[in-house]
Design a protein around this motif. Structure first.
Motif, short mmCIF file in Angstrom:
data_model
loop_
_atom_site.label_atom_id
_atom_site.label_comp_id
_atom_site.label_asym_id
_atom_site.label_seq_id
_atom_site.Cartn_x
_atom_site.Cartn_y
_atom_site.Cartn_z
N GLU A 215 0.91 -1.34 0.10
CA GLU A 215 0.08 -0.04 0.01
C GLU A 215 0.76 1.23 -0.12
O GLU A 215 1.76 1.60 0.78
N ARG A 216 0.64 2.03 -1.18
CA ARG A 216 1.60 3.25 -1.26
C ARG A 216 0.54 4.42 -1.32
O ARG A 216 -0.14 4.27 -2.49
N GLU A 217 0.46 5.47 -0.64
CA GLU A 217 -0.02 6.49 -0.78
C GLU A 217 -1.72 6.36 -0.77
O GLU A 217 -2.47 6.88 -1.67
N GLY A 218 -2.08 5.11 -0.27
CA GLY A 218 -3.66 4.88 0.03
C GLY A 218 -3.98 3.94 -1.24
O GLY A 218 -5.08 3.30 -1.18
N ARG A 226 10.83 -6.24 -6.56
CA ARG A 226 12.14 -5.18 -7.26
C ARG A 226 11.83 -3.72 -7.00
O ARG A 226 10.82 -3.37 -6.57
N GLY A 227 12.87 -3.15 -6.88
CA GLY A 227 12.90 -1.65 -6.75
C GLY A 227 13.02 -1.27 -5.32
O GLY A 227 13.93 -2.06 -4.64
N SER A 228 12.36 -0.39 -4.83
CA SER A 228 12.67 0.02 -3.41
C SER A 228 11.19 0.10 -2.66
O SER A 228 10.21 0.55 -3.44
N PHE A 229 11.25 -0.03 -1.21
CA PHE A 229 9.99 0.39 -0.46
C PHE A 229 10.37 1.93 -0.21
O PHE A 229 11.41 2.23 0.07
N LEU A 230 9.34 2.71 -0.05
CA LEU A 230 9.39 4.14 0.43
C LEU A 230 8.99 4.51 1.73
O LEU A 230 7.86 3.46 2.37
#
Length: 521
Positions: A215-218, A226-230
């Protein structure tokens, strides 16, 4: 009535199976004989008339072939990966067999037993197909079968007692892998406190933790891996409790808000039954679930065992995969995995028949080793060895060797009980004739004492090596070579390491027993 039972062998075997199943449910202290009840009822019924055990060789062979082949398939799937930690246990098993042979020969000589008695009781206590080699080496001496008949139930009872003492113990298994069945899996929602590349999360690269919901920004989506968690993200972490705890600590902290799995309008999850021939026998990493379904598989349930969905995990028919996918992809996921009870319950008679035939061919090969010693795997070890090879391959081109878990379990149990019933019927008269004589007592003493010494050596070696009590128990059951002891161990503890160690020592032990029994003779 006796004439009817002697004439209708199939009815007699079914009678033994029925009464044996009833006996197997009765508790004797900490023991419940289970499938071995068929052996003891076979001994009782077979003692009434020697005709009951005559002419059952083909049925007995069918039973042991079904059992050994299905055990081989199950053990083969993990044998190669476990070989590094099991080779020392295998070496200890060989040493234990040599020590047992020496004790049996020495003690048997002191108690006045012949070499034919010793060869027979050695094969009987270890419930080994080496009895065929023993009979050949002793030129059919009747004392060989007497030793076998009395030592066989001795080996079963003593083996079960030793397993009951050890299988539930928790001694330090520092060199062993943890039990997947015991550790279990958990899912925890984590709140990310600082930006972090996914590959830096402890356990992700080693594939001992997985991520599903993000869940990112709702907005809820499937975690891509892959990539990153913020910072501020919420992510669902799956793995064993200890591994999940380390991963959550690196990400931030446990989030106590509503679970991410409650958000099922956009992303949903379901267990799918693996039945499609296109996915059976293939590692999860080859299936590209994210590319095909825009989702991720987090768990695979096989029988009673729930496993983390690693890329190298090979799917077998009857597995239930837990897939997290966009809600609109559920139909595609159903078609992709198959999800058909009817298809998964069907036996692939072509590959099963071919695999067993290859096993019987391997068992029929006779290799003269000089000095009158002939090596032959036989109808038990041949299918087991071939089953282990095919189980490690999973599939060869269009041939899918794995059997559905439920089918394999049924065939294994049925084959085991048929085999034990036929052995009991054939051994009943000799058992009754000698069981209550001084010679019979000597055979039981030698069989029990030599097996106890060799078995203790195997258990002690396993503990010193740093293996778990459960793997040691499976190795001991394979060292004895007794299917009923394996079934008894599995009934006490749900641990995949038992079957793996059984397959490793059963095959090697059979080879060593065939050689040693001819030396004893």
């Amino acid at each position: 009535m006796l004439d009817f039972l002697a004439a209708d062998h199939l009815f007699t075997i079914m009678l033994v199976l029925t009464t044996g199943a009833l006996l197997g449910q009765v508790k004797f202290g900490p023991l419940r004989f289970g499938a071995a009840g068929a052996l003891f009822m076979g001994l009782v019924i077979g003692a009434f008339d020697p005709r009951f055990g005559a002419g059952n060789d083909l049925v007995k062979s069918l039973g042991v072939v079904l059992f050994c082949y299905t055990v081989g398939l199950a053990a083969g799937s993990t044998f190669l990966s476990d070989l590094r930690r099991q080779w020392s246990l295998m070496a200890a098993g060989v040493a234990g067999l040599g020590v047992m042979a020496a004790v049996a020969a020495g003690l048997g000589h002191l108690l006045g037993l012949t070499s034919a008695h010793v060869a027979g009781l050695y094969a009987g206590a270890l419930t080994s197909p080496a009895i065929d080699a023993a009979i050949t080496a002793t030129d059919g001496d009747g004392a060989t079968l007497v030793g076998y008949a009395l030592a066989y139930p001795t080996g079963v009872i003593l083996g079960m007692i030793m397993v009951a003492v050890v299988v539930g113990r928790r001694w330090p298994g520092t060199k062993d892998t943890p039990s997947l069945a015991e550790a279990g899996l958990t899912a925890v929602t984590a709140r990310v406190e600082n930006d972090i590349p996914i590959e830096d999360v402890p356990g992700f690269t080693e594939q001992i933790v997985k991520f599903s919901y993000l869940e990112r920004e709702g907005v809820v989506r499937v975690a891509r891996g892959r990539g990153s968690f913020l910072a501020g993200d919420r992510v669902l972490v799956i793995g064993s409790p200890d591994d999940v705890e380390r991963a959550v600590a690196a990400l931030g902290h446990v989030d106590t808000e509503a679970s991410l799995t409650d958000h099922r309008r956009v992303v949903d999850f379901r267990r799918f039954l693996v039945s499609s021939p296109h996915v059976v026998g293939r590692p999860l990493g080859e299936l590209d679930v994210h590319g095909r379904l825009r989702g991720v598989v987090t768990r695979v349930r096989r029988g009673d065992l729930d496993m983390l969905a690693r890329d190298d995990l090979v799917l077998q028919p009857g597995d239930r995969v837990l897939a997290v996918v966009p809600r609109e992809s559920l139909g595609e996921a159903t078609n992709f995995f198959g999800d058909s009870e009817r298809h998964v319950s069907q036996v692939d008679a072509l590959t099963m028949g071919l695999g067993i035939a290859l096993g019987l061919l391997a068992g029929a090969v006779r290799l003269p080793l000089g000095g009158g010693i002939v090596f032959q795997l036989g109808a038990a070890a041949g299918p087991l060895v071939v089953g282990m090879v095919l189980g490690s391959l999973h599939r060869t081109g269009p041939f899918r060797w794995d059997l559905p878990q439920q089918v394999a379990g049924t065939l294994r149990q049925l084959g085991l009980m048929i085999f034990l019933a036929c052995v009991g019927l054939a051994s009943g008269p000799a058992f009754l004739a000698e069981a209550f004589t001084l010679e019979g007592l000597a055979i039981v003493v030698v069989a029990g004492a030599s097996m106890f010494v060799g078995g203790v050596l195997v258990f002690l070696a396993a503990r010193l090596i740093g293996l778990s009590a459960q793997r040691a128990t499976g190795g001991f059951a394979g060292w004895v070579g007794q299917p009923a002891i394996l079934a008894f161990a599995n009934s006490r503890v749900n641990d995949e390491r038992i079957d793996s160690a059984y397959g490793a020592l059963f095959a090697l032990g059979t080879i060593v027993k065939i050689l040693l029994v001819q030396v004893l003779a």
